[in-house]
Structures are given as C-alpha cells and as structure tokens.
Design an enzyme around this catalytic site. Structure first.
Site, PDB file in Angstrom:
ATOM      1  N   PRO A   1      -7.406 -35.667  46.927  1.00 37.29           N
ATOM      2  CA  PRO A   1      -5.981 -35.970  46.996  1.00 37.29           C
ATOM      3  C   PRO A   1      -5.627 -37.110  46.038  1.00 37.29           C
ATOM      4  O   PRO A   1      -6.311 -38.119  45.998  1.00 37.29           O
ATOM      5  CB  PRO A   1      -5.774 -36.434  48.446  1.00 37.29           C
ATOM      6  N   GLU A   2      -4.569 -36.933  45.273  1.00 40.42           N
ATOM      7  CA  GLU A   2      -4.124 -38.016  44.403  1.00 40.42           C
ATOM      8  C   GLU A   2      -2.942 -38.705  45.082  1.00 40.42           C
ATOM      9  O   GLU A   2      -2.546 -38.347  46.197  1.00 40.42           O
ATOM     10  CB  GLU A   2      -3.817 -37.442  43.011  1.00 40.42           C
TER      11      GLU A   2
ATOM     12  N   LYS B   1      -4.294 -44.393  46.787  1.00 38.02           N
ATOM     13  CA  LYS B   1      -4.930 -43.331  47.568  1.00 38.02           C
ATOM     14  C   LYS B   1      -5.209 -43.753  49.004  1.00 38.02           C
ATOM     15  O   LYS B   1      -5.920 -43.062  49.730  1.00 38.02           O
ATOM     16  CB  LYS B   1      -6.219 -42.907  46.879  1.00 38.02           C
TER      17      LYS B   1
ATOM     18  N   ASN C   1      -8.094 -37.131  39.021  1.00 45.29           N
ATOM     19  CA  ASN C   1      -8.578 -36.356  37.895  1.00 45.29           C
ATOM     20  C   ASN C   1      -7.513 -35.505  37.204  1.00 45.29           C
ATOM     21  O   ASN C   1      -7.501 -35.375  35.993  1.00 45.29           O
ATOM     22  CB  ASN C   1      -9.698 -35.443  38.409  1.00 45.29           C
TER      23      ASN C   1
ATOM     24  N   ARG D   1     -16.762 -37.432  36.793  1.00 47.34           N
ATOM     25  CA  ARG D   1     -15.668 -36.477  37.016  1.00 47.34           C
ATOM     26  C   ARG D   1     -15.390 -35.733  35.725  1.00 47.34           C
ATOM     27  O   ARG D   1     -15.562 -36.275  34.629  1.00 47.34           O
ATOM     28  CB  ARG D   1     -14.393 -37.212  37.467  1.00 47.34           C
TER      29      ARG D   1
END
Ligand code: ZN
Length: 332
Positions: A2-3, A52, A229, A322
């Site tokens: 989750p961003e 976050k 990401n 990532r």
C-alpha cells in the site's frame, strides 16, 4: 504494498466509522492480546495518516500505530459509511444519472486496488459487507454478526455496526503521545499532512544535499512520506528524470516539480482509490485505465514493452530490493 493514498483512505474510513464510537478490541490471532486489552472499551477520538503509517488515538492519550508494510491489510465489514469524496469521485466516472439522485456505479479494478472493504493488500474474498449505498462487487456471506474471524487477524476493532480486521501488518503497537510525535517527526513531509509549500522546501533541501540516487531518495520515508514503488517509477518518468542521478545533481526546478507532481498524484489516488498516473486521457482511455492497472501507468510493470512515448523498451532493475522501471531514452 500500500502506498500513501491507501493509508489516507483507511484513515478516512476510521474517521467516519470509528471515531466517537466505543470499540470492542481483540486479537484473535493472539499476537496483540495485551494491546487489544488496553484498547478494549475505549473510544477512538482522532485518526491521523502520515505517509504509510496510521495513528489512531483513543481516550486517555493512548495511540495505536499501524504500518501495513508489504502484506498488511485492513478489512472493513458491517455498515460502512462511505467517504463522500470517495463516493463522488467514483460517481463522477459512472454514467450520468439524469436526475442526479442515485449513486453511480464505481469502476472497480479487477485487482481490487480500489475496493472499499479491503484496503492494503488485495483480500476481497474474506469480507462480509452490508453497505447502505452500494454493494457492487462485494460478496455477501450472510448476516452473521459479528462476522466470523477468517485467517490471522492481529487486531479486530468492533463497534455496534462496523468491524475492522487487521491482518499481516509490519507494525501494530501502542504509543504514548510523545512516541507518536517522535515517530512523525522522523518522517519526511506528506502533502496531505504538512503545509504543501513548507513540504516542498523541506523535500527540496534534503534531496539537493544528498549523494544518494534520486530513485532511492523517493522511497526513503525520511525524505518524503508515502511514495512506494509505483509512484516512484511514475513520478520519475513524468519528470523525465534518470533514477540514478544523485539527488544533489538533480536541478532544483526538477526536484520541486517532482514534489508538486506528488501532491497532485496523491490527491488523485486518495479520491479514486487508484494510482492513476497518466493524464490527458480521453473518456474511453480513462475508463479503461481506471479498470485495469496495465492501462494506467507510463512505465510501472512495463518491462520489455515499448515506451508509450518513444517506443524504447522499458527496462527493469533492482533498486534497494524493489523493482525499478524506467525508460532509458526519455529519462536520460
Ligand atoms: Zn521513452
């Protein structure tokens, strides 16, 4: 993962459905039993999302801090009051109702990214939801109340009518007000929390001091809050910025531009529930992009595909564990 937009949406759900209502708290999984016992019977008084992380305040200065991490998710069940900004943004994309009285049908992403019931990692199947306004796309598993516990629920918060189950978080702990302040002080600016101009100054001055590549700085929650990401790759592409350029070598106007673009994309994400990172789409393309992740990004998840602008193959590489997607031609 989750961003920032998801966490702000979760906070809105808590604000509408939990703040001011006493809760029953439990840890069905058993890993937060003591914390849940402290929360049990208390009333949430305020909720804050920063980057976050979410901070839920209960009476008597007790705060719950939750970081969903890679796999965490909140599932809401019961009678859920939908945030009007979310409902209206969904409605805006639906077919126009002549009388304008009926909620229009939201465009639901097949990956569940904008599901109203499970925010975080997609986990739509496990919820029972009875909503007053719409139940589109949600499984009806009967009328049991409270809903049966499914899977590893770290924390369950229950009001008379609404249930929130937390699964798989990286962090779930109680904090004092001082600890909350210290946690937040370490985080970079969040456009929906901090003054936007001050945030721009902080972000710009930090980035322009660092030898670290800009592609890593954007993911550093101490530099800027909430970018993950997807937004990282898309912000860099939109700025036509090479991800490997050290922060201090990125021109100041580009750094400021990235901040302002983040301000814009985050608010779109909170409104729509989706990381919509393309603009100037015609209505058909917009509808398609809202419904399918593959149609709403410039470079994210497009390794090996031609750049939408120049046709060069999008590349993917590992950056701090990532995947980083970018166009070697557009982002020289
Ligand atoms: Zn390109």
């Amino acid at each position: 993962m989750p961003e920032g937009h998801s966490v702000h949406r979760i906070a809105r759900q808590f604000d509408r459905n939990f703040v001011g209502r006493p809760v029953t708290a439990s840890s069905p999984q058993g890993r937060f039993t003591e914390g849940a016992a402290v929360l049990d019977g208390r009333t949430p008084t305020e909720v804050r999302a920063v980057g976050k992380q979410m901070f839920l305040e209960f009476d008597h200065d007790i705060w719950l801090r939750v970081h969903l991490g890679m796999y965490g998710a909140w599932d809401f069940a019961g009678e859920i009051l939908v945030d009007p900004t979310i409902a209206s943004s969904n409605g805006r994309m639906g077919q126009t109702n002549q009388r304008g009285t009926q909620l229009e049908e939201p465009i639901l992403d097949s990956a569940g990214e904008n599901s109203l019931t499970s925010i975080g990692a997609p986990r739509r199947a496990r919820v029972h939801v009875r909503m007053s306004e719409q139940t589109t796309g949600l499984a009806d598993e009967g009328d049991q109340w409270p809903p049966p516990v499914v899977g590893q629920v770290r924390l369950r918060l229950l009001t008379d009518v609404t249930c929130a189950d937390l699964r798989g978080p990286t962090a779930c702990e109680l904090q004092t007000p001082e600890e909350v302040a210290a946690t937040i002080a370490k985080l970079g600016p969040d456009p929906l929390v901090d003054d936007v101009s001050e945030g721009e100054e902080r972000f710009t001055s930090v980035v322009r001091r660092k030898p670290t590549p800009i592609g890593l700085l954007l993911m550093d929650q101490n530099v800027v809050s909430g970018i993950g990401n997807v937004y990282r790759a898309e912000l860099l592409y939109r700025a036509r910025q090479n991800p490997h350029t050290p922060g201090r070598d990125v021109p100041e106007e580009v750094v400021r531009g990235i901040w302002r673009d983040w301000v814009r994309l985050l608010s779109i994400g909170v409104e729509t529930g989706q990381m919509m990172t393309m603009d100037d789409l015609d209505p058909d393309a917009y509808r398609k992009a809202m419904a399918s992740r593959d149609d709403r990004h410039w470079v994210y998840h497009r390794a090996g595909l031609p750049c939408r602008v120049c046709g060069t193959e999008i590349v993917v590489e590992e950056a701090a564990g990532r995947k980083l997607y970018w166009c070697p031609s557009c982002q020289r």
